[in-house]
Design an enzyme around this catalytic site. Structure first.
Site, PDB file in Angstrom:
ATOM      1  N   LYS A  22       0.939  -1.246  -0.287  1.00 30.84           N
ATOM      2  CA  LYS A  22      -0.091  -0.028  -0.044  1.00 30.84           C
ATOM      3  C   LYS A  22       0.714   1.351   0.111  1.00 30.84           C
ATOM      4  CE  LYS A  22      -1.732   1.665   3.978  1.00 30.84           C
ATOM      5  NZ  LYS A  22      -1.307   2.847   4.439  1.00 30.84           N
ATOM      6  N   ASN A  23       1.932   1.349   0.908  1.00 32.75           N
ATOM      7  CA  ASN A  23       2.925   2.456   0.977  1.00 32.75           C
ATOM      8  C   ASN A  23       3.662   2.834  -0.087  1.00 32.75           C
ATOM      9  OD1 ASN A  23       1.276   2.919   3.454  1.00 32.75           O
ATOM     10  ND2 ASN A  23       2.740   2.483   4.653  1.00 32.75           N
ATOM     11  N   ARG A  93      -4.532  10.382   4.368  1.00 25.61           N
ATOM     12  CA  ARG A  93      -3.511  11.557   4.411  1.00 25.61           C
ATOM     13  C   ARG A  93      -2.325  11.404   3.261  1.00 25.61           C
ATOM     14  NH1 ARG A  93       0.322  13.963   7.383  1.00 25.61           N
ATOM     15  NH2 ARG A  93       2.446  13.447   6.988  1.00 25.61           N
ATOM     16  N   CYS A 117      -4.912  12.372  13.211  1.00 29.67           N
ATOM     17  CA  CYS A 117      -5.718  11.250  12.962  1.00 29.67           C
ATOM     18  C   CYS A 117      -5.532  10.645  14.130  1.00 29.67           C
ATOM     19  CB  CYS A 117      -5.305  10.416  11.726  1.00 29.67           C
ATOM     20  SG  CYS A 117      -3.787   9.650  11.994  1.00 29.67           S
ATOM     21  N   ARG A 122      -0.441  14.718  12.638  1.00 31.76           N
ATOM     22  CA  ARG A 122       0.253  14.405  11.199  1.00 31.76           C
ATOM     23  C   ARG A 122       0.666  15.538  10.337  1.00 31.76           C
ATOM     24  NH1 ARG A 122      -1.270   9.151   9.938  1.00 31.76           N
ATOM     25  NH2 ARG A 122       0.641   9.216   8.399  1.00 31.76           N
ATOM     26  N   PRO A 123       1.929  16.253  11.180  1.00 32.58           N
ATOM     27  CA  PRO A 123       2.381  17.748  10.578  1.00 32.58           C
ATOM     28  C   PRO A 123       2.587  17.283   9.086  1.00 32.58           C
ATOM     29  CG  PRO A 123       3.859  17.117  12.065  1.00 32.58           C
ATOM     30  CD  PRO A 123       2.643  15.788  12.304  1.00 32.58           C
ATOM     31  N   ILE A 124       2.612  18.429   8.282  1.00 35.46           N
ATOM     32  CA  ILE A 124       3.418  18.230   7.023  1.00 35.46           C
ATOM     33  C   ILE A 124       4.587  19.561   6.688  1.00 35.46           C
ATOM     34  CG2 ILE A 124       1.725  17.041   5.931  1.00 35.46           C
ATOM     35  CD1 ILE A 124       0.770  19.639   4.538  1.00 35.46           C
ATOM     36  N   ASP A 125       4.991  19.961   7.804  1.00 28.89           N
ATOM     37  CA  ASP A 125       5.979  20.916   7.958  1.00 28.89           C
ATOM     38  C   ASP A 125       6.994  20.549   7.127  1.00 28.89           C
ATOM     39  OD1 ASP A 125       6.305  19.172  10.140  1.00 28.89           O
ATOM     40  OD2 ASP A 125       7.944  20.444  10.546  1.00 28.89           O
ATOM     41  N   LEU A 126       7.698  19.364   7.343  1.00 33.94           N
ATOM     42  CA  LEU A 126       8.998  19.128   6.310  1.00 33.94           C
ATOM     43  C   LEU A 126       8.598  18.984   5.012  1.00 33.94           C
ATOM     44  CD1 LEU A 126      10.229  16.159   8.495  1.00 33.94           C
ATOM     45  CD2 LEU A 126      11.112  18.430   8.402  1.00 33.94           C
ATOM     46  N   ASP A 308       4.477   0.780  12.174  1.00 28.29           N
ATOM     47  CA  ASP A 308       3.273  -0.039  11.642  1.00 28.29           C
ATOM     48  C   ASP A 308       3.060  -1.550  11.846  1.00 28.29           C
ATOM     49  OD1 ASP A 308       3.444   1.811   8.414  1.00 28.29           O
ATOM     50  OD2 ASP A 308       2.624   2.466  10.266  1.00 28.29           O
ATOM     51  N   ILE A 330       8.188   7.009  16.851  1.00 31.20           N
ATOM     52  CA  ILE A 330       7.610   7.596  15.779  1.00 31.20           C
ATOM     53  C   ILE A 330       6.365   8.378  16.007  1.00 31.20           C
ATOM     54  CG2 ILE A 330       7.154   7.481  13.284  1.00 31.20           C
ATOM     55  CD1 ILE A 330       9.924   6.578  13.894  1.00 31.20           C
ATOM     56  N   ARG A 400      -8.691  -0.427   4.880  1.00 31.71           N
ATOM     57  CA  ARG A 400      -7.813   0.664   4.290  1.00 31.71           C
ATOM     58  C   ARG A 400      -6.529  -0.014   3.778  1.00 31.71           C
ATOM     59  NH1 ARG A 400      -7.721   6.094   7.313  1.00 31.71           N
ATOM     60  NH2 ARG A 400      -6.229   6.121   5.335  1.00 31.71           N
TER      61      ARG A 400
HETATM   62  C1  EPZ Z   1       4.289   6.746   6.361  1.00 33.01           C
HETATM   63  O1  EPZ Z   1       3.351   7.836   6.704  1.00 33.01           O
HETATM   64  C2  EPZ Z   1       3.366   5.625   6.202  1.00 33.01           C
HETATM   65  N1  EPZ Z   1       2.099   5.923   5.138  1.00 33.01           N
HETATM   66  C3  EPZ Z   1       2.763   5.312   7.506  1.00 33.01           C
HETATM   67  O2  EPZ Z   1       1.977   4.203   7.562  1.00 33.01           O
HETATM   68  C4  EPZ Z   1       4.077   5.122   8.507  1.00 33.01           C
HETATM   69  O3  EPZ Z   1       3.499   4.841   9.952  1.00 33.01           O
HETATM   70  C5  EPZ Z   1       4.707   6.340   8.421  1.00 33.01           C
HETATM   71  O4  EPZ Z   1       5.276   6.462   7.187  1.00 33.01           O
HETATM   72  C6  EPZ Z   1       6.167   5.850   9.380  1.00 33.01           C
HETATM   73  O5  EPZ Z   1       6.935   4.965   8.652  1.00 33.01           O
HETATM   74  C7  EPZ Z   1       2.350   5.874   3.968  1.00 33.01           C
HETATM   75  O6  EPZ Z   1       3.379   5.799   3.363  1.00 33.01           O
HETATM   76  C8  EPZ Z   1       1.248   6.278   2.871  1.00 33.01           C
HETATM   77  P1  EPZ Z   1       6.318  10.308   8.177  1.00 33.01           P
HETATM   78  P2  EPZ Z   1       4.023   9.374   6.747  1.00 33.01           P
HETATM   79  O7  EPZ Z   1       6.297  11.366   7.552  1.00 33.01           O
HETATM   80  O8  EPZ Z   1       5.118   9.665   5.597  1.00 33.01           O
HETATM   81  C9  EPZ Z   1       6.725  13.337  11.676  1.00 33.01           C
HETATM   82  C10 EPZ Z   1       0.213   2.898   7.546  1.00 33.01           C
HETATM   83  O9  EPZ Z   1      -0.291   2.301   8.719  1.00 33.01           O
HETATM   84  N2  EPZ Z   1       6.534  14.418  10.652  1.00 33.01           N
HETATM   85  O10 EPZ Z   1       7.324   9.257   8.027  1.00 33.01           O
HETATM   86  O11 EPZ Z   1       3.010  10.392   6.925  1.00 33.01           O
HETATM   87  C11 EPZ Z   1       5.306  12.616  11.942  1.00 33.01           C
HETATM   88  O12 EPZ Z   1       4.458  13.201  12.725  1.00 33.01           O
HETATM   89  C12 EPZ Z   1       0.602   4.142   7.863  1.00 33.01           C
HETATM   90  O13 EPZ Z   1       0.460   2.417   6.446  1.00 33.01           O
HETATM   91  C13 EPZ Z   1       6.975  15.643  10.937  1.00 33.01           C
HETATM   92  O14 EPZ Z   1       7.079  16.182  12.073  1.00 33.01           O
HETATM   93  O15 EPZ Z   1       5.001   9.435   7.983  1.00 33.01           O
HETATM   94  C14 EPZ Z   1       6.009  11.414  12.534  1.00 33.01           C
HETATM   95  O16 EPZ Z   1       6.250  11.505  13.976  1.00 33.01           O
HETATM   96  C15 EPZ Z   1       0.123   4.932   9.031  1.00 33.01           C
HETATM   97  N3  EPZ Z   1       6.842  16.495   9.822  1.00 33.01           N
HETATM   98  C16 EPZ Z   1       7.533  11.123  11.831  1.00 33.01           C
HETATM   99  O17 EPZ Z   1       7.938  12.205  11.365  1.00 33.01           O
HETATM  100  C17 EPZ Z   1       6.306  16.090   8.537  1.00 33.01           C
HETATM  101  O18 EPZ Z   1       6.397  17.040   7.750  1.00 33.01           O
HETATM  102  C18 EPZ Z   1       7.390  10.005  10.791  1.00 33.01           C
HETATM  103  O19 EPZ Z   1       6.386  10.450   9.783  1.00 33.01           O
HETATM  104  C19 EPZ Z   1       6.061  14.863   8.340  1.00 33.01           C
HETATM  105  C20 EPZ Z   1       6.164  13.885   9.364  1.00 33.01           C
END
Ligand code: EPZ
Length: 422
Positions: A22-23, A93, A117, A122-126, A308, A330, A400
């Site tokens: 999926k991912n 997301r 969620c 789930r910030p997207i600042d990065l 996950d 995480i 999902r």
């Molecule tokens: C991906 O989400 C996966 N989803 C998630 O799987 C998975 O849990 C996650 O990576 C971690 O491995 C998909 O790939 C579609 P991150 P993503 O950005 O990219 C913080 C599932 O169950 N962060 O790697 O959204 C964030 O809050 C799902 O299949 C920032 O601070 O996760 C987290 O603490 C759930 N700023 C950490 O980084 C940002 O801009 C890792 O998040 C982005 C993230």
């Protein structure tokens, strides 16, 4: 609303076909926005999240259909719309993955902020930082991220956040950089296999990427990308979930298509629990017929133990012979499954981002509430071994991210039924 009824006690035996990831599929589907001509994707799982992403892409002018073999065909027919609306993004997301491709190909993107969620903020600042560094103008208006850029310019970007690397921020920035002028370096990039699979897809479309799978990815911008044919990797999280299903039922499963090289941290922990995990002819074989040893697990970015699989590991360790400790690095709040497992007789004690799991002799079936995708999987695993019937409500969470999970489990002996609420 649908729910699952599970009668515990069967030892799982037989083989399970692991579906496509999926991912990996979700960002690769979003990447088709960058491509001229047709993109054909094989091994894309038939999941609610995939259907949701295809609905979003249709709104963005990308037509898609599955052919008789199940291959997914995508083609950009109209580049006018660049707005990923709240009603779609709030449901999934991963919709944010359209941001980089829209900005790079259509020079504009308007994407609703996804909001939080069940597993935490789930910030997207990065994502925004990375795209701004490539030259995008950014504005936040009515909950939407507005980005625009006449032409993206390569840059050196440090993408590390407070929790380490970001999977989809790395995906977004890498996709955008493929059409940016010059050489982009993404430092503190995510190394997940799904990011590597996306990079391999983009390279097949004509992108020039090196370092994928390492913390430093280099992208030489090109003028255009051409749609290609690509087979999505197997889903390591589904494979890990079935590994734990074999372990918790003292069963014996052959996971066809699972890749040992994507699961070393998970295999390491399961072997310490006492599970026999071996490379099989067509995947990975997992067997267990003894008490489970307690272990310590800390979730980390890849190649560490994946967040996950944290909930699923917790369900398994409820029955270990002693105290285990799980620390979630995480998503420190990703513990909605703790209360539900305790309802089934588990002895879990949460202290901040850590849960102490005191092993018990047995779990007892009960009605429990799924809260998110992976917590639902954990409750199903617990139901497989619990005495009596477990009713896991809100089956839509599991749909999902798992393709026909009850059929796959029934095929190897589980007593699980999907029911409709009357
Ligand atoms: C991906 O989400 C996966 N989803 C998630 O799987 C998975 O849990 C996650 O990576 C971690 O491995 C998909 O790939 C579609 P991150 P993503 O950005 O990219 C913080 C599932 O169950 N962060 O790697 O959204 C964030 O809050 C799902 O299949 C920032 O601070 O996760 C987290 O603490 C759930 N700023 C950490 O980084 C940002 O801009 C890792 O998040 C982005 C993230």
């Amino acid at each position: 609303m649908q729910y699952f009824d599970i009668i515990g006690g069967s030892r799982l035996k037989g083989s399970v076909e692991i579906s496509g990831s999926k991912n990996a599929a979700l960002p690769i589907i979003a990447a088709s926005i960058l491509c001229d001509g047709e993109t054909i994707l094989r091994n894309v799982p038939d999941l609610a999240d995939v259907r949701q992403m295809l609905t979003l892409l249709l709104r963005l002018g990308v037509k898609s259909h599955r052919d008789a073999d199940g291959a997914l065909h995508l083609r950009v027919e109209d580049e006018m719309n660049v707005h990923a609306e709240y009603e779609l993004v709030s449901k999934m997301r991963a919709s944010v993955c359209v941001m980089g491709p829209l900005l790079a190909k259509r020079r504009r993107a308007q994407v609703s902020m996804p909001g939080g969620c069940a597993i935490g903020d789930r910030p997207i600042d990065l994502h925004i930082l990375g795209l701004q560094t490539l030259g995008a103008d950014f504005e936040l208006a009515n909950g939407d991220v507005l980005l625009k850029a006449k032409k993206l310019k390569a840059a050196e970007i440090f993408l590390g956040g407070p929790f380490g690397s970001s999977v989809t921020a790395t995906a977004n920035v890498m996709m955008a950089a493929t059409l940016a002028e010059g050489r982009t370096i993404i430092a503190s990039a995510a190394c997940e296999p799904e990011v590597t699979d996306l990079a391999n897809f983009l390279i097949a479309c004509g992108a020039r990427i090196t370092g994928h799978g390492t913390p430093e990815i280099t992208v030489e911008g090109v003028d255009r990308l051409k749609g290609t044919e690509h087979r999505v990797i197997a889903d390591r999280i589904e494979a890990g979930t079935f590994m734990m299903a074999a372990a918790i039922t003292n069963g014996d499963l052959d996971l066809v298509g699972a890749r040992m090289d994507h699961m070393r941290a998970v295999v390491d922990r399961l072997r310490r629990v006492g599970i026999i995990v071996e490379r099989g002819e067509k995947g990975i074989t997992v067997s267990s017929s003894r008490r489970l040893e307690p272990v310590t697990i800390t979730t980390q970015p890849y190649p560490g133990f994946p967040t996950d699989l944290q909930a699923q590991a917790m369900a398994l360790l409820c029955l270990a012979d002693g105290n285990s400790i799980i620390t979630e690095k995480i998503y420190p709040d990703r513990f909605l499954h703790v209360g539900e497992l305790n309802r089934m007789g588990a002895q879990l004690h949460k202290e901040g981002p850590t849960v102490i799991i005191s092993g018990v002799k047995r779990l007892v079936g009960a009605p429990v509430m799924a809260s998110d995708l992976r917590a639902s999987a954990a409750l199903i695993l617990a139901g497989l071994i619990a005495k009596g019937t477990t009713r896991v409500q809100r089956a839509y969470h599991i749909d999902r991210g798992y393709e026909s999970i009850e059929e796959k489990l029934q095929k190897v002996g589980a007593n699980i039924r999907r029911q409709n609420e009357s």
